[in-house]
Design a protein around this motif. Structure first.
Motif, PDB file in Angstrom:
ATOM      1  N   ASP A   5       0.773  -0.923   0.015  1.00  0.00           N
ATOM      2  CA  ASP A   5      -0.178  -0.381  -0.125  1.00  0.00           C
ATOM      3  C   ASP A   5       0.826   1.509  -0.540  1.00  0.00           C
ATOM      4  OD1 ASP A   5      -3.164  -1.144   0.432  1.00  0.00           O
ATOM      5  OD2 ASP A   5      -2.299  -1.181   1.934  1.00  0.00           O
ATOM      6  N   GLU A   6       1.871   1.446   0.600  1.00  0.00           N
ATOM      7  CA  GLU A   6       2.872   2.429   0.771  1.00  0.00           C
ATOM      8  C   GLU A   6       3.334   2.760  -0.129  1.00  0.00           C
ATOM      9  OE1 GLU A   6       4.084   2.174   5.655  1.00  0.00           O
ATOM     10  OE2 GLU A   6       5.054   1.178   3.984  1.00  0.00           O
ATOM     11  N   LYS A   9       0.867   4.060  -2.705  1.00  0.00           N
ATOM     12  CA  LYS A   9       0.757   5.481  -3.392  1.00  0.00           C
ATOM     13  C   LYS A   9       2.098   6.086  -3.348  1.00  0.00           C
ATOM     14  CE  LYS A   9      -2.495   4.867   0.574  1.00  0.00           C
ATOM     15  NZ  LYS A   9      -2.603   5.495   2.161  1.00  0.00           N
ATOM     16  N   LYS A  10       3.303   6.287  -2.965  1.00  0.00           N
ATOM     17  CA  LYS A  10       4.681   6.038  -3.279  1.00  0.00           C
ATOM     18  C   LYS A  10       4.424   6.423  -4.914  1.00  0.00           C
ATOM     19  CE  LYS A  10       8.310   8.403  -2.766  1.00  0.00           C
ATOM     20  NZ  LYS A  10       8.715   9.586  -2.379  1.00  0.00           N
ATOM     21  N   GLN A  12       2.317   6.309  -6.881  1.00  0.00           N
ATOM     22  CA  GLN A  12       1.387   7.532  -7.458  1.00  0.00           C
ATOM     23  C   GLN A  12       2.059   9.016  -7.310  1.00  0.00           C
ATOM     24  OE1 GLN A  12      -2.804   7.014  -6.176  1.00  0.00           O
ATOM     25  NE2 GLN A  12      -1.882   4.787  -5.515  1.00  0.00           N
ATOM     26  N   GLN A  13       2.465   9.075  -6.448  1.00  0.00           N
ATOM     27  CA  GLN A  13       3.665  10.575  -6.673  1.00  0.00           C
ATOM     28  C   GLN A  13       4.327  10.653  -7.757  1.00  0.00           C
ATOM     29  OE1 GLN A  13       4.399  10.295  -2.272  1.00  0.00           O
ATOM     30  NE2 GLN A  13       2.445  10.941  -1.325  1.00  0.00           N
ATOM     31  N   THR A  38      -7.958  -0.501  -6.779  1.00  0.00           N
ATOM     32  CA  THR A  38      -8.741   0.494  -5.126  1.00  0.00           C
ATOM     33  C   THR A  38     -10.431   0.406  -5.450  1.00  0.00           C
ATOM     34  OG1 THR A  38      -9.163   2.207  -7.079  1.00  0.00           O
ATOM     35  CG2 THR A  38      -7.132   1.964  -5.829  1.00  0.00           C
ATOM     36  N   LYS A  73      -1.979  -3.354  -7.685  1.00  0.00           N
ATOM     37  CA  LYS A  73      -0.689  -2.565  -6.931  1.00  0.00           C
ATOM     38  C   LYS A  73       0.480  -3.138  -7.480  1.00  0.00           C
ATOM     39  CE  LYS A  73      -3.973  -1.425  -3.330  1.00  0.00           C
ATOM     40  NZ  LYS A  73      -4.671  -1.873  -1.855  1.00  0.00           N
TER      41      LYS A  73
END
Length: 90
Positions: A5-6, A9-10, A12-13, A38, A73
């Motif tokens: 999950d981390e 998110k990373k 995507q950033q 998601t 993911k």
């Protein structure tokens, strides 16, 4: 090591900052993996045939609906790595 999950998110950033030039096929791959990661399985009705953009997106998601959310993911992250600068920290 960061959790899936981390990492998701990373990446995507990092993509938001890098803004890689993607063709339509690449964008649809990202879209399908993102929606599966998601939301999960695509249980939505298909869009009207006149909605070409919606149809392409729906099909991209439908193609990967058998992946688990974590698998989606992982696929999203793997795909993103091919478009991110080599020095990107995940």
């Amino acid at each position: 090591m960061a959790s899936i999950d981390e990492q998701f998110k990373k990446v995507q950033q990092l993509l938001a900052v890098a803004k890689p030039k993607l063709n339509t096929t690449q964008k649809l791959l990202f879209y399908g993996f993102f929606k599966q990661a998601t939301v999960g399985k695509n249980n939505t009705p298909p869009p009207k045939k006149s909605d070409l953009s919606g149809t392409y997106k729906w099909n991209a998601w439908k193609k990967v609906e058998n992946l688990s959310q974590d698998e989606a993911k992982t696929k999203f992250i793997e795909l993103a790595k091919t478009f991110l600068p080599a020095n990107s920290k995940l």
